[in-house]
Design a protein around this motif. Sequence first.
Motif, PDB file in Angstrom:
ATOM      1  N   UNK A 107      40.645 -13.703  11.352  1.00 39.02           N
ATOM      2  CA  UNK A 107      39.526 -13.035  12.023  1.00 39.02           C
ATOM      3  C   UNK A 107      39.978 -11.697  12.604  1.00 39.02           C
ATOM      4  N   UNK A 108      41.149 -11.666  13.246  1.00 44.89           N
ATOM      5  CA  UNK A 108      41.657 -10.426  13.830  1.00 44.89           C
ATOM      6  C   UNK A 108      41.956  -9.400  12.742  1.00 44.89           C
ATOM      7  N   UNK A 109      42.581  -9.842  11.660  1.00 44.44           N
ATOM      8  CA  UNK A 109      42.911  -8.921  10.576  1.00 44.44           C
ATOM      9  C   UNK A 109      41.649  -8.356   9.926  1.00 44.44           C
ATOM     10  N   UNK A 110      40.682  -9.204   9.620  1.00 45.49           N
ATOM     11  CA  UNK A 110      39.415  -8.728   9.066  1.00 45.49           C
ATOM     12  C   UNK A 110      38.745  -7.736  10.021  1.00 45.49           C
ATOM     13  N   UNK A 111      38.745  -8.034  11.315  1.00 43.55           N
ATOM     14  CA  UNK A 111      38.103  -7.139  12.288  1.00 43.55           C
ATOM     15  C   UNK A 111      38.702  -5.741  12.198  1.00 43.55           C
ATOM     16  N   UNK A 112      40.017  -5.645  12.109  1.00 43.53           N
ATOM     17  CA  UNK A 112      40.654  -4.332  12.088  1.00 43.53           C
ATOM     18  C   UNK A 112      40.579  -3.661  10.720  1.00 43.53           C
ATOM     19  N   UNK A 113      40.624  -4.415   9.640  1.00 41.07           N
ATOM     20  CA  UNK A 113      40.450  -3.816   8.308  1.00 41.07           C
ATOM     21  C   UNK A 113      39.044  -3.241   8.186  1.00 41.07           C
ATOM     22  N   UNK A 114      38.050  -3.995   8.628  1.00 46.54           N
ATOM     23  CA  UNK A 114      36.681  -3.497   8.544  1.00 46.54           C
ATOM     24  C   UNK A 114      36.439  -2.346   9.515  1.00 46.54           C
ATOM     25  N   UNK A 115      37.097  -2.349  10.659  1.00 46.17           N
ATOM     26  CA  UNK A 115      36.979  -1.220  11.577  1.00 46.17           C
ATOM     27  C   UNK A 115      37.562   0.043  10.932  1.00 46.17           C
ATOM     28  N   UNK A 116      38.690  -0.094  10.247  1.00 48.93           N
ATOM     29  CA  UNK A 116      39.279   1.029   9.503  1.00 48.93           C
ATOM     30  C   UNK A 116      38.293   1.555   8.461  1.00 48.93           C
ATOM     31  N   UNK A 117      37.700   0.648   7.691  1.00 48.94           N
ATOM     32  CA  UNK A 117      36.750   1.075   6.653  1.00 48.94           C
ATOM     33  C   UNK A 117      35.493   1.697   7.255  1.00 48.94           C
ATOM     34  N   UNK A 118      35.057   1.192   8.398  1.00 53.96           N
ATOM     35  CA  UNK A 118      33.887   1.784   9.060  1.00 53.96           C
ATOM     36  C   UNK A 118      34.194   3.220   9.482  1.00 53.96           C
ATOM     37  N   UNK A 119      35.417   3.460   9.932  1.00 57.76           N
ATOM     38  CA  UNK A 119      35.800   4.795  10.388  1.00 57.76           C
ATOM     39  C   UNK A 119      36.102   5.745   9.234  1.00 57.76           C
ATOM     40  N   UNK A 120      36.758   5.252   8.192  1.00 60.37           N
ATOM     41  CA  UNK A 120      37.206   6.109   7.085  1.00 60.37           C
ATOM     42  C   UNK A 120      36.225   6.186   5.929  1.00 60.37           C
ATOM     43  N   UNK A 121      35.289   5.261   5.848  1.00 59.62           N
ATOM     44  CA  UNK A 121      34.346   5.266   4.735  1.00 59.62           C
ATOM     45  C   UNK A 121      34.861   4.498   3.533  1.00 59.62           C
ATOM     46  N   UNK A 122      34.096   4.575   2.474  1.00 59.85           N
ATOM     47  CA  UNK A 122      34.362   3.761   1.290  1.00 59.85           C
ATOM     48  C   UNK A 122      35.560   4.228   0.481  1.00 59.85           C
ATOM     49  N   UNK A 123      35.843   5.508   0.502  1.00 58.27           N
ATOM     50  CA  UNK A 123      36.895   6.031  -0.358  1.00 58.27           C
ATOM     51  C   UNK A 123      36.408   6.112  -1.795  1.00 58.27           C
ATOM     52  N   UNK A 124      37.338   6.258  -2.732  1.00 55.49           N
ATOM     53  CA  UNK A 124      36.938   6.402  -4.142  1.00 55.49           C
ATOM     54  C   UNK A 124      36.433   5.079  -4.728  1.00 55.49           C
ATOM     55  N   UNK A 125      35.855   5.172  -5.891  1.00 54.93           N
ATOM     56  CA  UNK A 125      35.346   4.025  -6.647  1.00 54.93           C
ATOM     57  C   UNK A 125      34.228   3.283  -5.926  1.00 54.93           C
ATOM     58  N   UNK A 126      33.467   3.989  -5.128  1.00 52.25           N
ATOM     59  CA  UNK A 126      32.369   3.380  -4.386  1.00 52.25           C
ATOM     60  C   UNK A 126      31.048   3.784  -5.016  1.00 52.25           C
ATOM     61  N   UNK A 127      30.119   2.855  -5.066  1.00 53.36           N
ATOM     62  CA  UNK A 127      28.803   3.168  -5.622  1.00 53.36           C
ATOM     63  C   UNK A 127      28.076   4.219  -4.804  1.00 53.36           C
ATOM     64  N   UNK A 128      28.318   4.263  -3.497  1.00 53.48           N
ATOM     65  CA  UNK A 128      27.622   5.245  -2.663  1.00 53.48           C
ATOM     66  C   UNK A 128      28.078   6.669  -2.951  1.00 53.48           C
ATOM     67  N   UNK A 129      29.172   6.843  -3.634  1.00 51.57           N
ATOM     68  CA  UNK A 129      29.659   8.183  -3.973  1.00 51.57           C
ATOM     69  C   UNK A 129      29.025   8.725  -5.249  1.00 51.57           C
ATOM     70  N   UNK A 130      28.341   7.864  -5.984  1.00 52.99           N
ATOM     71  CA  UNK A 130      27.714   8.289  -7.229  1.00 52.99           C
ATOM     72  C   UNK A 130      26.404   8.983  -6.922  1.00 52.99           C
ATOM     73  N   UNK A 131      26.125  10.017  -7.650  1.00 56.01           N
ATOM     74  CA  UNK A 131      24.881  10.752  -7.472  1.00 56.01           C
ATOM     75  C   UNK A 131      23.731   9.941  -8.051  1.00 56.01           C
ATOM     76  N   UNK A 132      22.609   9.943  -7.363  1.00 53.79           N
ATOM     77  CA  UNK A 132      21.429   9.210  -7.839  1.00 53.79           C
ATOM     78  C   UNK A 132      20.493  10.103  -8.655  1.00 53.79           C
ATOM     79  N   UNK A 133      20.938  11.289  -9.003  1.00 54.50           N
ATOM     80  CA  UNK A 133      20.083  12.203  -9.785  1.00 54.50           C
ATOM     81  C   UNK A 133      20.011  11.796 -11.204  1.00 54.50           C
TER      82      UNK A 133
END
Length: 133
Positions: A107-133
Amino acid sequence: MGSLLARIGPLSHALVRIVAGFLFACHGAQKVFGVLGGLGGNSGATAPLFTLLWFGGAIELVGGTLVALGVRTNIAAFVCSGQMAVAYFMFHQPKAPLPIQNGGELAALYAFVFLFLAAKGAGPLALERRSLR
């Protein structure tokens, strides 16, 4: 060695996001659907509908899937981090002061890994980085 690590840094960010999200979603699937060994290792067992445990499983399933895919990662990871902090302080910390003593390491490890991702974002290979045009 340093230049190799610098080149794979963005890929490692994506791999942490994908793996953590996928494994988190698997925990949710256990609670909500009773699959992958079921709740508490009892195949087919699920959390009772609309209980705190069920809502936790729903957050794990949906949030973990969104994080793994890289969709609304900042928000999903923040919610998942909060859910793990709540789980730690409600269910683990009262048993003993340290995670190694109270079974709350995951639980502690997940909390901090997800906090890191919340702060840094998805990074590469993320669907949100793809253009919807």
